[in-house]
Design an enzyme around this catalytic site. Structure first.
Site, PDB file in Angstrom:
ATOM      1  N   GLU A  17     -15.205   0.583  14.690  1.00 56.27           N
ATOM      2  CA  GLU A  17     -14.961  -0.681  15.403  1.00 56.27           C
ATOM      3  C   GLU A  17     -14.782  -0.474  16.901  1.00 56.27           C
ATOM      4  OE1 GLU A  17     -11.549  -2.492  13.443  1.00 56.27           O
ATOM      5  OE2 GLU A  17     -12.458  -2.005  11.515  1.00 56.27           O
TER       6      GLU A  17
ATOM      7  N   ASN B 219       0.863  -1.173   0.000  1.00 57.68           N
ATOM      8  CA  ASN B 219       0.000   0.000   0.000  1.00 57.68           C
ATOM      9  C   ASN B 219       0.904   1.229   0.000  1.00 57.68           C
ATOM     10  OD1 ASN B 219      -1.740   2.094   0.514  1.00 57.68           O
ATOM     11  ND2 ASN B 219      -2.695   1.166   2.318  1.00 57.68           N
TER      12      ASN B 219
ATOM     13  N   GLY C 150     -10.160   8.980   7.585  1.00 53.30           N
ATOM     14  CA  GLY C 150     -11.065   9.264   6.481  1.00 53.30           C
ATOM     15  C   GLY C 150     -12.339   8.481   6.774  1.00 53.30           C
TER      16      GLY C 150
ATOM     17  N   ASP D 282      -8.196  13.158  16.630  1.00 47.39           N
ATOM     18  CA  ASP D 282      -8.232  11.787  17.123  1.00 47.39           C
ATOM     19  C   ASP D 282      -9.463  11.579  18.011  1.00 47.39           C
ATOM     20  OD1 ASP D 282      -5.904   9.417  17.630  1.00 47.39           O
ATOM     21  OD2 ASP D 282      -7.547   9.545  19.080  1.00 47.39           O
ATOM     22  N   CYS D 283     -10.277  10.613  17.632  1.00 47.39           N
ATOM     23  CA  CYS D 283     -11.544  10.383  18.327  1.00 47.39           C
ATOM     24  C   CYS D 283     -11.327  10.044  19.805  1.00 47.39           C
ATOM     25  CB  CYS D 283     -12.296   9.265  17.605  1.00 47.39           C
ATOM     26  SG  CYS D 283     -13.921   8.964  18.243  1.00 47.39           S
TER      27      CYS D 283
ATOM     28  N   ARG E 238      -2.579  -1.975  -3.466  1.00 44.27           N
ATOM     29  CA  ARG E 238      -3.744  -1.111  -3.291  1.00 44.27           C
ATOM     30  C   ARG E 238      -3.562   0.092  -4.216  1.00 44.27           C
ATOM     31  NH1 ARG E 238      -4.670   3.707   0.721  1.00 44.27           N
ATOM     32  NH2 ARG E 238      -6.841   4.122   0.235  1.00 44.27           N
TER      33      ARG E 238
ATOM     34  N   GLY F   2     -12.819   5.969   9.858  1.00 50.37           N
ATOM     35  CA  GLY F   2     -11.431   6.044  10.329  1.00 50.37           C
ATOM     36  C   GLY F   2     -11.028   7.505  10.320  1.00 50.37           C
TER      37      GLY F   2
ATOM     38  N   GLU G 224      -8.879  -4.778   4.713  1.00 53.77           N
ATOM     39  CA  GLU G 224      -8.646  -4.494   3.288  1.00 53.77           C
ATOM     40  C   GLU G 224      -7.492  -5.324   2.730  1.00 53.77           C
ATOM     41  OE1 GLU G 224      -8.918  -0.564   4.975  1.00 53.77           O
ATOM     42  OE2 GLU G 224      -9.393   0.209   2.987  1.00 53.77           O
TER      43      GLU G 224
ATOM     44  N   ARG H 199     -10.918  16.494   7.546  1.00 54.41           N
ATOM     45  CA  ARG H 199     -11.650  16.961   6.356  1.00 54.41           C
ATOM     46  C   ARG H 199     -13.057  17.405   6.753  1.00 54.41           C
ATOM     47  NH1 ARG H 199     -10.396  11.673   3.452  1.00 54.41           N
ATOM     48  NH2 ARG H 199      -8.194  11.871   2.942  1.00 54.41           N
TER      49      ARG H 199
ATOM     50  N   HIS I 192     -12.646   3.906  -0.451  1.00 51.27           N
ATOM     51  CA  HIS I 192     -12.807   2.880   0.589  1.00 51.27           C
ATOM     52  C   HIS I 192     -13.563   1.660   0.072  1.00 51.27           C
ATOM     53  CE1 HIS I 192     -12.660   6.184   3.944  1.00 51.27           C
ATOM     54  NE2 HIS I 192     -11.454   5.680   3.750  1.00 51.27           N
TER      55      HIS I 192
HETATM   56  P1  ADP Z   1      -7.116   5.396   9.025  1.00 51.90           P
HETATM   57  O1  ADP Z   1      -8.243   5.986   8.259  1.00 51.90           O
HETATM   58  O2  ADP Z   1      -5.934   6.300   9.132  1.00 51.90           O
HETATM   59  O3  ADP Z   1      -6.785   3.954   8.650  1.00 51.90           O
HETATM   60  P2  ADP Z   1      -8.180   4.177  11.423  1.00 51.90           P
HETATM   61  O4  ADP Z   1      -9.188   3.334  10.734  1.00 51.90           O
HETATM   62  O5  ADP Z   1      -7.036   3.513  12.099  1.00 51.90           O
HETATM   63  O6  ADP Z   1      -7.643   5.359  10.518  1.00 51.90           O
HETATM   64  O7  ADP Z   1      -8.981   5.038  12.534  1.00 51.90           O
HETATM   65  C1  ADP Z   1      -8.365   6.014  13.291  1.00 51.90           C
HETATM   66  C2  ADP Z   1      -9.417   6.623  14.228  1.00 51.90           C
HETATM   67  O8  ADP Z   1      -9.930   5.567  15.079  1.00 51.90           O
HETATM   68  C3  ADP Z   1      -8.848   7.702  15.138  1.00 51.90           C
HETATM   69  O9  ADP Z   1      -9.739   8.801  15.204  1.00 51.90           O
HETATM   70  C4  ADP Z   1      -8.810   6.997  16.480  1.00 51.90           C
HETATM   71  O10 ADP Z   1      -8.952   7.902  17.571  1.00 51.90           O
HETATM   72  C5  ADP Z   1     -10.023   6.085  16.382  1.00 51.90           C
HETATM   73  N1  ADP Z   1      -9.970   5.052  17.416  1.00 51.90           N
HETATM   74  C6  ADP Z   1      -9.097   4.022  17.517  1.00 51.90           C
HETATM   75  N2  ADP Z   1      -9.320   3.337  18.678  1.00 51.90           N
HETATM   76  C7  ADP Z   1     -10.343   3.957  19.313  1.00 51.90           C
HETATM   77  C8  ADP Z   1     -11.035   3.737  20.543  1.00 51.90           C
HETATM   78  N3  ADP Z   1     -10.711   2.755  21.350  1.00 51.90           N
HETATM   79  N4  ADP Z   1     -12.046   4.578  20.861  1.00 51.90           N
HETATM   80  C9  ADP Z   1     -12.386   5.607  20.045  1.00 51.90           C
HETATM   81  N5  ADP Z   1     -11.772   5.865  18.871  1.00 51.90           N
HETATM   82  C10 ADP Z   1     -10.761   5.061  18.504  1.00 51.90           C
END
Ligand code: ADP
Length: 411
Positions: A335, A11, A213, A284-285, A92, A211, A386, A242, A181
């Site tokens: 997830e 990737n 994105g 970051d969530c 990818r 994620g 993926e 975004r 995606h």
């Molecule tokens: P990418 O699009 O870069 O592949 P990911 O699918 O890894 O990203 O998702 C990243 C996001 O998932 C971030 O906002 C992160 O904070 C969130 N995340 C990961 N683990 C948790 C969790 N336990 N609780 C809440 N959010 C989470």
């Protein structure tokens, strides 16, 4: 395919290269790693094999070619058996335009088509081409397969993908909605069909990939019929940095009233907006959830808007689909964030959704399954994969005269 077959999945991003060696049959990961800060002074590579983590500094300004050389000379050379089991390389590829609705073996025509789509994915497609070229040189005996993020969405009907713009922009310049995606939405669709005990070509789902994105797809009879990303990944849901959907009039306002140039508008919408822009804290969530719990108003507002806008799309996709067998959450947030899922489902109660709090909390860190109450609309959490889709597609396209090829792969 032989149970010992392995596929190298690559990737290539603009400044990174993720690699993985995967058994296409089981999805089992033997090796994974990433080359980072490519094209910069501090380029490096790190990898994990058999539980052991290692890393190395690459020469300054190293690019994809150097990472692939390192992978062959320093990493795979320590794992001869793995190298010998490789049957294909799966790449990818972010943008395949309208040319590809399936994965394909790479040949000159495919390379030209990926090149033609550079205008649609200026950061990604050039990196993919570099990666394919380097992998072809490093593994001349193995077939290279391209797996496109856009391919799954090629089944969208015209009413979903044509913008209400002068038609010539589509006809003469390919300006339309493509979606991204697709590999993740496809994986989730196939897995949801298994969990729901339905044939894939009869399953109807709404798949939310959340994620950094984020995009959402309406799937009718196993095929994408609408998706939230458009010509670029900027359209649709609120994302980490975004904006997602905005009034296009905003662009003229920023340009004519506030003296923004195009680059500044691009940075604003792609890098400074979304969760980060609203919260003025983080994209970051996890950070936002913690901050909201601690009373940070911006973090709370960012999460509220993220969930509200997502719920609106889910409502719209109920209008798109004749029936919905399941709403599916996937991606890092989908997830893992029980809070986001709970808020979205709460917003959707008018459509018959209700969350089972215990199941929702339990569905974290790789767990999959339903999180709805017995009486309510089916809601699933499905960890995406993926890389496995890429490995499977690559193995299926291996020509019979390839080393290690096993004819049972075409079963
Ligand atoms: P990418 O699009 O870069 O592949 P990911 O699918 O890894 O990203 O998702 C990243 C996001 O998932 C971030 O906002 C992160 O904070 C969130 N995340 C990961 N683990 C948790 C969790 N336990 N609780 C809440 N959010 C989470």
């Amino acid at each position: 395919m032989s149970s010992s077959s392995q596929v190298l999945v690559l990737n290539c991003g603009s400044s990174s290269l993720k690699f993985a060696v995967i058994d296409p049959h089981s999805g089992c990961l033997s090796l994974s790693g990433i080359g980072e800060s490519l094209g910069q002074r501090e380029a490096s590579v790190s990898w994990k094999c058999g539980g052991e983590r290692q890393s190395a500094i690459l020469p300054a300004n190293a690019r994809h070619t150097e990472v692939i050389r390192f992978l062959v000379d320093e990493v795979l050379s320590q794992h001869d058996k793995l190298r010998d089991q490789l049957v294909a390389i799966g790449h990818r590829v972010v943008h395949g335009g309208e040319k590809f609705s399936h994965s394909v073996l790479v040949d000159d025509a495919v390379l030209n088509a990926i090149q033609e789509c550079v205008a649609l994915a200026p950061l990604h497609n050039p990196a993919h081409l570099q990666g394919i070229e380097a992998a072809s040189a490093a593994f001349p005996d193995l077939p290279q397969v391209a797996v496109f993020d856009t391919a799954f969405h090629q089944s969208m009907p015209r009413q979903a993908y044509i913008y209400a713009l002068p038609y010539t922009l589509y006809r003469d310049h390919g300006i339309r909605r493509y979606g991204m995606h697709g590999t993740s939405h496809r994986f989730v669709t196939e897995r949801a069909a298994e969990l729901l005990n339905l044939p894939v070509n009869e399953v109807n789902i709404i798949s939310a990939h959340l994620g950094n994105g984020a995009s959402i797809t309406a799937v009718h009879n196993g095929r994408s019929v609408d998706t939230s990303m458009g010509l670029t990944p900027l359209e649709g849901l609120v994302m980490g940095t975004r904006s997602g959907d905005v009034d296009p009039g905003l662009l003229m306002h920023l340009g004519s009233r506030m003296d923004y140039c195009l680059k500044e508008i691009n940075d604003l919408l792609n890098k400074k907006s979304g969760l980060l822009g609203i919260s003025e804290l983080s994209n970051d969530c996890r950070t936002l959830e913690q901050a909201a719990t601690d009373g940070h108003d911006g973090a709370q507002l960012a999460l509220d808007i993220f969930c509200y806008r997502l719920a609106k799309y889910i409502g719209a996709y109920h209008a798109v689909l004749p029936q919905v067998d399941a709403l599916v959450f996937t991606g890092g947030i989908g997830e893992n964030s029980s809070l986001v899922r709970q808020k979205v489902i709460q917003q959707l109660r008018g459509l018959g959704y209700a969350v089972d709090d215990e199941k929702n909390i339990r569905a974290r860190f790789g767990e999959e399954g339903p999180i709805n109450t017995d009486q309510s609309a089916v809601t699933l959490v499905i960890p995406t994969n993926e890389e496995w889709v890429i490995a499977r597609d690559a193995a299926e396209l291996v020509p019979p005269d390839t080393p290690n090829h096993d004819p049972s792969s075409r079963e």
